[in-house]
Scaffold this motif. Structure first.
Motif, short mmCIF file in Angstrom:
data_model
loop_
_atom_site.label_atom_id
_atom_site.label_comp_id
_atom_site.label_asym_id
_atom_site.label_seq_id
_atom_site.Cartn_x
_atom_site.Cartn_y
_atom_site.Cartn_z
N SER A 96 0.82 -1.22 0.00
CA SER A 96 0.00 0.00 0.00
C SER A 96 0.85 1.27 0.00
CB SER A 96 -0.93 0.01 1.22
OG SER A 96 -0.17 0.02 2.43
N ASN A 97 2.17 1.14 0.09
CA ASN A 97 3.02 2.33 0.15
C ASN A 97 4.16 2.26 -0.87
OD1 ASN A 97 4.31 0.24 1.59
ND2 ASN A 97 5.50 1.68 2.80
N THR A 102 4.68 -2.19 3.27
CA THR A 102 3.43 -2.52 3.95
C THR A 102 2.55 -3.38 3.04
OG1 THR A 102 3.52 -0.38 5.09
CG2 THR A 102 1.42 -1.58 5.15
#
Length: 203
Positions: A96-97, A102
């Motif tokens: 997600s980053n 992550t």
């Protein structure tokens, strides 16, 4: 495949036929990979072979022959097996980053999905490729991103896909394949929820 010829001679260096020739092929770890016994020579020669497997160890191998006619006489010769890596596994991992630290499988409309494609050889070591393909498909099986001829560095390719604000909700799929020697494919799913489901101002 390694082809070898064993030659047997008498005390005057003339070809000698024997019927008790033994041959061993050992790998760099001294493990016996071929063990042939009580072979016969014809005109003082025996011809044999050993087929190296893709998973065989690289390094110095040894072919040893001995015959026990009257007294044991032996000889050996070495050959070098070169490590030839081939693609054995492709792994798609979602994050997600932008730091790719992550892991995530749930996103919202408007989010960016970051993905890593990891490629490995037959010994699970990172393998660099120049023919990696990546596809992102939405829940309607529509291809939303299609990248071809990508390269991995250190066995890793990092990419991303920005889900449109009005992108279809549901289960999306990130698929990667590479065609080095044989096609290996992997895929991973992620869910896209409506933007309102995560925004208090939508209620």
């Amino acid at each position: 495949t390694v082809f070898y010829e064993i030659r047997t001679f008498d005390q005057s260096a003339a070809p000698l036929d024997v019927a008790d020739l033994n041959i061993r092929v050992t790998n760099p770890l001294s493990a016996v990979k071929q063990n042939l016994q009580n072979l016969s020579t014809s005109s003082g020669k025996f011809q044999g072979s050993y087929s190296l497997a893709f998973t065989d160890n690289a390094g110095t191998w040894t072919v040893t022959a001995d015959a026990n006619k009257n007294n044991t006489v032996s000889d050996s010769n070495n050959f070098t097996a070169v490590y030839y890596p081939f693609l054995s596994n492709v792994d798609v991992v979602l994050f997600s980053n932008a730091a790719y630290t992550t892991p995530a499988t749930v996103f919202s409309q408007g989010n960016t999905v970051y993905y890593q494609v990891r490629t490995f050889d037959q010994f699970a070591a990172p393998l660099n490729l120049t023919d990696l393909n990546v596809r992102i498909t939405d829940p309607l099986s529509i291809v939303r991103q299609n990248l071809t001829g990508l390269s991995t560095s250190g066995g890793i390719y990092q990419g991303n896909y920005a889900v449109p604000i009005a992108g279809n909700t549901g289960v999306w799929t990130a698929t990667a394949d590479a065609n080095k020697n044989n096609r290996i494919t992997d895929s991973n799913n992620f869910t896209v929820n409506t933007l309102c489901s995560t925004q208090a101002l939508c209620f």
